[in-house]
Design an enzyme around this catalytic site. Structure first.
Site, PDB file in Angstrom:
ATOM      1  CE  LYS A 148     -10.308 -11.152  -0.539  1.00  0.00           C
ATOM      2  NZ  LYS A 148     -11.367 -11.791   0.170  1.00  0.00           N
ATOM      3  CG  HIS A 178      -9.337 -17.991  -3.547  1.00  0.00           C
ATOM      4  ND1 HIS A 178      -9.416 -16.759  -2.953  1.00  0.00           N
ATOM      5  CD2 HIS A 178      -9.757 -18.881  -2.625  1.00  0.00           C
ATOM      6  CE1 HIS A 178      -9.862 -16.914  -1.732  1.00  0.00           C
ATOM      7  NE2 HIS A 178     -10.076 -18.181  -1.492  1.00  0.00           N
ATOM      8  CG  ASP A 235     -12.466  -9.491   3.006  1.00  0.00           C
ATOM      9  OD1 ASP A 235     -11.528  -9.257   2.214  1.00  0.00           O
ATOM     10  OD2 ASP A 235     -12.451 -10.444   3.809  1.00  0.00           O
ATOM     11  CG  HIS A 240     -14.695 -14.595  -2.217  1.00  0.00           C
ATOM     12  ND1 HIS A 240     -13.818 -14.645  -3.262  1.00  0.00           N
ATOM     13  CD2 HIS A 240     -13.969 -14.194  -1.146  1.00  0.00           C
ATOM     14  CE1 HIS A 240     -12.610 -14.298  -2.840  1.00  0.00           C
ATOM     15  NE2 HIS A 240     -12.684 -14.014  -1.566  1.00  0.00           N
TER      16      HIS A 240
HETATM   17  P1  NAD Z   1       2.284  -9.265   2.210  1.00  0.00           P
HETATM   18  O1  NAD Z   1       2.282  -7.957   2.907  1.00  0.00           O
HETATM   19  O2  NAD Z   1       2.561 -10.496   2.990  1.00  0.00           O
HETATM   20  O3  NAD Z   1       3.396  -9.219   1.050  1.00  0.00           O
HETATM   21  C1  NAD Z   1       3.573  -8.092   0.235  1.00  0.00           C
HETATM   22  C2  NAD Z   1       4.691  -8.349  -0.758  1.00  0.00           C
HETATM   23  O4  NAD Z   1       4.812  -7.165  -1.542  1.00  0.00           O
HETATM   24  C3  NAD Z   1       6.076  -8.621  -0.152  1.00  0.00           C
HETATM   25  O5  NAD Z   1       6.726  -9.586  -0.948  1.00  0.00           O
HETATM   26  C4  NAD Z   1       6.776  -7.270  -0.305  1.00  0.00           C
HETATM   27  O6  NAD Z   1       8.194  -7.374  -0.477  1.00  0.00           O
HETATM   28  C5  NAD Z   1       6.171  -6.775  -1.583  1.00  0.00           C
HETATM   29  N1  NAD Z   1       6.248  -5.305  -1.651  1.00  0.00           N
HETATM   30  C6  NAD Z   1       5.657  -4.402  -0.830  1.00  0.00           C
HETATM   31  N2  NAD Z   1       5.963  -3.133  -1.227  1.00  0.00           N
HETATM   32  C7  NAD Z   1       6.764  -3.268  -2.326  1.00  0.00           C
HETATM   33  C8  NAD Z   1       7.396  -2.354  -3.189  1.00  0.00           C
HETATM   34  N3  NAD Z   1       7.291  -1.026  -3.029  1.00  0.00           N
HETATM   35  N4  NAD Z   1       8.100  -2.850  -4.216  1.00  0.00           N
HETATM   36  C9  NAD Z   1       8.224  -4.171  -4.421  1.00  0.00           C
HETATM   37  N5  NAD Z   1       7.631  -5.091  -3.635  1.00  0.00           N
HETATM   38  C10 NAD Z   1       6.918  -4.655  -2.602  1.00  0.00           C
HETATM   39  O7  NAD Z   1       0.908  -9.350   1.410  1.00  0.00           O
HETATM   40  P2  NAD Z   1       0.063 -10.669   1.042  1.00  0.00           P
HETATM   41  O8  NAD Z   1      -0.721 -11.100   2.211  1.00  0.00           O
HETATM   42  O9  NAD Z   1       0.960 -11.667   0.393  1.00  0.00           O
HETATM   43  O10 NAD Z   1      -0.996 -10.092  -0.005  1.00  0.00           O
HETATM   44  C11 NAD Z   1      -0.689  -9.785  -1.339  1.00  0.00           C
HETATM   45  C12 NAD Z   1      -1.959  -9.437  -2.097  1.00  0.00           C
HETATM   46  O11 NAD Z   1      -2.811 -10.559  -2.109  1.00  0.00           O
HETATM   47  C13 NAD Z   1      -2.786  -8.308  -1.481  1.00  0.00           C
HETATM   48  O12 NAD Z   1      -3.421  -7.597  -2.516  1.00  0.00           O
HETATM   49  C14 NAD Z   1      -3.819  -9.027  -0.661  1.00  0.00           C
HETATM   50  O13 NAD Z   1      -4.989  -8.264  -0.494  1.00  0.00           O
HETATM   51  C15 NAD Z   1      -4.074 -10.214  -1.554  1.00  0.00           C
HETATM   52  N6  NAD Z   1      -4.597 -11.368  -0.837  1.00  0.00           N
HETATM   53  C16 NAD Z   1      -3.885 -11.967   0.146  1.00  0.00           C
HETATM   54  C17 NAD Z   1      -4.397 -13.073   0.794  1.00  0.00           C
HETATM   55  C18 NAD Z   1      -3.618 -13.791   1.848  1.00  0.00           C
HETATM   56  O14 NAD Z   1      -4.112 -14.822   2.324  1.00  0.00           O
HETATM   57  N7  NAD Z   1      -2.459 -13.342   2.232  1.00  0.00           N
HETATM   58  C19 NAD Z   1      -5.659 -13.567   0.437  1.00  0.00           C
HETATM   59  C20 NAD Z   1      -6.367 -12.944  -0.591  1.00  0.00           C
HETATM   60  C21 NAD Z   1      -5.816 -11.844  -1.211  1.00  0.00           C
END
Ligand code: NAD
Length: 486
Positions: A148, A178, A235, A240
Site C-alpha cells: 500500500k 496485511h 491511509d 484496512h
Molecule cells: P523506505 O524508504 O524505508 O525504503 C525504500 C527502499 O526503496 C530502499 O531499499 C531504497 O533503496 C529503495 N529505493 C528507493 N528508490 C529506489 C530506486 N530508484 N531504485 C531502486 N531502489 C530504490 O520505504 P519503506 O518504509 O520500506 O516502504 C516501502 C513501501 O512499503 C512503501 O510503498 C510504503 O508505503 C509501504 N509500506 C511501508 C510500511 C512501513 O511500515 N515501513 C507499512 C506499510 C506500507
C-alpha cells in the site's frame, strides 16, 4: 492439533527495496521465521534489490543486524541464522534506470516461481513493472507483490491497475493488505462460515450494529510527508477498515477460493451507501497538557495542515442482510492505546423475564486483531451466589488456548502467512484490482466533500479517545463506542 508446515517448492524471491524499513522490520523477519519453521526447501533464494551499493556480503550483514532486532529470539540460533543468510543475494539497481537489471536477470533460476516484492514507494511500482518485463524477468511463474498505498484516488488506482495489467495477468498481481494476513481475521471467516451457530443470527434482525476500531497510540513517525498528503481516510479506511468491513458483511462464498471470496467482498463495497456529511467526524491530534508528544501540525512541520489523523463514520449497507444495521468505523493516531477490534453487538433480548432491575444485556462478539489477537463472545449469565438472580456479562474466550496448547497461543505475523501465500500462488487474502477501485469509488466523494467545503478537522488531545463529536455520532443513535483497551 496443528496444521503441519508444508514446505514450498524452491523459489526466487526478489525484494525490491530490500534495504528499506518495511523489508527490515517485517518482510525479512517473516521470511526468516518461515525458514526456521522448515517452510523452505533446499535451494530457495532471496535476493535483495535496492539502490545502495552493498554487495552480497554487505547485505547479509545488514539482514543479520535486522533480524537480531526484529526476530531476536530466532536470531539467537547461530546455525539457523547462518543457513538463512546463505540463501541471500543482493543486486544494486536503479528502479528508474537500467543499472543493475541485467545482473538481476542473470541471477534468477529458470523454471521456478519468481516472486517480486515491491517494497518501495508507490511512484516506483510502474517503473519496476516495466523493467521486469523489458529485462525478460517476467515468466508465467512470476508474481508481483504490491504494498500500500494502491493509488491516491480512483483515477490513480485505475491508472496503476492499467499499468500493471499491461505487464502482468491479474493472477500474478498480489495487492497486499496485511490486515488480511492476521490469524484472527481468518478465524473470523472460520467462525462465521464453519459453524451453524452464528450465520443465522448474522443479519439486521439480530445484529444491532457493528463497531470497527483501529486505534493507534503512535503518531506519523517518519512518514509525515506521505501522511500529510494522505490522511486517515486514505491511509486506513479505504483499505484496512474496508477489508474488515467486507469480511464481516459479505455473504458466504460458495467455496474458500480467491475469486469466490473476492466476488463477495466486492458486492459489499458496491452496496455501501454514500456517507452523509453528518455521519462523519474528522479529527486531528493536538498536544495535551502535561504530555511530551507534539501535536500533529508540529510533528509534520505544517502549521496549517487540515489533514485528518482521525475519522469516525457511520456506514449503511443497502442489501437484504444489512439494511438498517449500521457499521461504525473509527481509526486514529495518538489515541489512548493501540487497539484494533471488531465488535458485533447483537440486539437485546425482546423481553426480560428477570425484571427491569436485571438491566439490558447484549451479546457482543469481539474479534481482536491487535494486540493479543483473539475472539471473545460476551454472554449473560447468572451471577453466582444465593439470593435471587442477578445477571452479569462474562466473556467466553474463543481462542481456546487450553485446547490448542502452547502453539495455539502463537500467531504467526501477517507477513509470514502472506509471503507463503504468494509463493504458493494463493490470492484469497489479497485484494483484486476491481475491489480496490470500488473502495476508492466509495471513498473519493467523501474526501472531495471535505475539500470542497474547506472542512477543518476537530482537534482531539494526544492520548484521548478522539474528538467528542465522535461520541455524539453514537449518542445520537442511543449507542456508545466500546472502550479502546490496550
Ligand atoms: P523506505 O524508504 O524505508 O525504503 C525504500 C527502499 O526503496 C530502499 O531499499 C531504497 O533503496 C529503495 N529505493 C528507493 N528508490 C529506489 C530506486 N530508484 N531504485 C531502486 N531502489 C530504490 O520505504 P519503506 O518504509 O520500506 O516502504 C516501502 C513501501 O512499503 C512503501 O510503498 C510504503 O508505503 C509501504 N509500506 C511501508 C510500511 C512501513 O511500515 N515501513 C507499512 C506499510 C506500507
Amino acid at each position: 492439533m496443528f496444521a503441519k508446515t508444508t514446505a514450498v517448492d524452491p523459489f526466487d524471491l526478489v525484494i525490491f527495496g530490500g534495504t528499506g524499513d518495511l523489508a527490515r522490520r517485517k518482510i525479512l523477519p517473516a521470511l526468516y521465521r518461515r525458514f526456521c519453521a522448515g517452510q523452505f526447501r533446499e535451494g530457495a533464494r532471496i535476493i535483495g534489490a535496492a539502490r545502495a551499493d552493498l554487495g552480497t556480503r554487505g547485505y547479509r550483514a545488514f539482514v543479520a543486524e535486522a533480524l537480531r532486532e526484529a526476530a531476536a529470539e530466532e536470531a539467537g540460533d547461530a546455525a539457523a541464522l547462518d543457513a538463512f543468510l546463505a540463501t541471500l543475494d543482493y543486486v544494486s539497481l536503479d528502479a528508474r534506470g537500467d543499472r543493475g537489471w541485467p545482473e538481476l536477470a542473470a541471477k534468477l533460476t529458470e523454471d521456478r516461481v519468481r516472486a517480486c516484492f515491491f517494497s518501495v514507494g508507490p511512484s516506483l511500482f510502474a517503473p519496476l513493472a516495466e523493467r521486469l518485463r523489458r529485462h525478460g524477468i517476467v515468466t508465467d511463474r512470476t508474481r508481483i507483490v504490491v504494498e500500500k498505498p494502491f493509488g491516491h484516488d480512483l483515477d490513480s488506482a485505475r491508472a496503476l491497475n492499467a499499468t500493471l495489467a499491461a505487464h502482468f495477468h491479474e493472477r500474478q498481481i498480489f495487492r497486499i493488505d496485511h490486515y488480511l494476513g492476521k490469524e484472527t481475521v481468518q478465524n473470523l471467516m472460520a467462525v462465521r462460515f464453519g459453524n451453524m451457530l452464528f450465520e443465522p443470527l448474522w443479519n439486521s434482525l439480530f445484529v444491532d450494529h457493528v463497531q470497527i476500531t483501529v486505534a493507534e497510540a503512535v503518531g506519523v513517525r517518519g512518514r509525515g510527508e506521505y501522511y500529510d498528503r494522505a490522511g486517515a481516510m486514505r491511509d486506513m479506511v479505504q483499505n484496512h477498515l474496508m477489508q474488515l468491513l467486507c469480511l464481516i458483511a459479505m455473504e458466504p462464498p460458495s467455496k474458500f477460493d480467491p475469486d469466490a471470496v473476492r466476488d463477495e467482498k466486492l458486492k459489499v463495497i458496491r452496496a455501501l451507501d454514500p456517507v452523509q456529511p453528518h455521519h462523519i467526524v474528522r479529527g486531528q491530534y493536538v498536544a495535551a497538557p502535561g504530555r511530551d508528544e507534539p501535536g500533529y501540525r508540529e510533528e509534520v512541520g505544517n502549521p496549517r495542515s487540515t489533514t485528518e489523523t482521525y475519522v469516525a463514520l457511520k456506514v449503511g449497507i443497502s442489501n437484504w442482510r444489512w439494511a438498517g444495521t449500521p457499521i461504525y468505523l473509527r481509526t486514529g493516531k495518538r489515541l489512548v492505546a493501540r487497539s484494533s477490534v471488531i465488535n458485533v453487538v447483537f440486539k437485546h433480548a425482546p423481553h426480560s423475564i428477570f425484571g427491569e432491575d436485571a438491566g439490558q444485556h447484549a451479546n457482543i462478539l469481539s474479534i481482536r486483531l491487535q494486540p493479543n489477537e483473539g475472539i471473545t463472545l460476551q454472554v449473560t449469565i447468572k451471577e453466582p451466589g444465593p439470593g435471587g438472580i442477578r445477571l452479569i456479562d462474562v466473556p467466553l474466550d474463543m481462542t481456546f488456548a487450553e485446547a490448542l496448547g502452547p502453539e495455539g497461543a502463537h500467531h504467526p505475523d501477517a507477513y509470514e502467512r502472506l509471503v507463503v501465500d504468494v509463493l504458493r500462488g494463493n490470492q484469497t487474502l489479497f485484494m483484486r484490482g476491481d475491489e480496490v477501485e470500488a473502495a476508492w469509488a466509495w471513498t473519493d466523494p467523501i474526501i472531495e466533500g471535505w475539500e470542497s467545503r474547506g472542512d477543518v478537522p476537530k482537534p482531539y488531545e494526544v492520548g484521548s479517545t478522539g474528538p467528542t463529536d465522535a461520541e455524539l455520532l453514537m449518542r445520537r443513535d442511543n449507542r456508545r463506542w466500546l472502550g479502546i483497551r490496550p
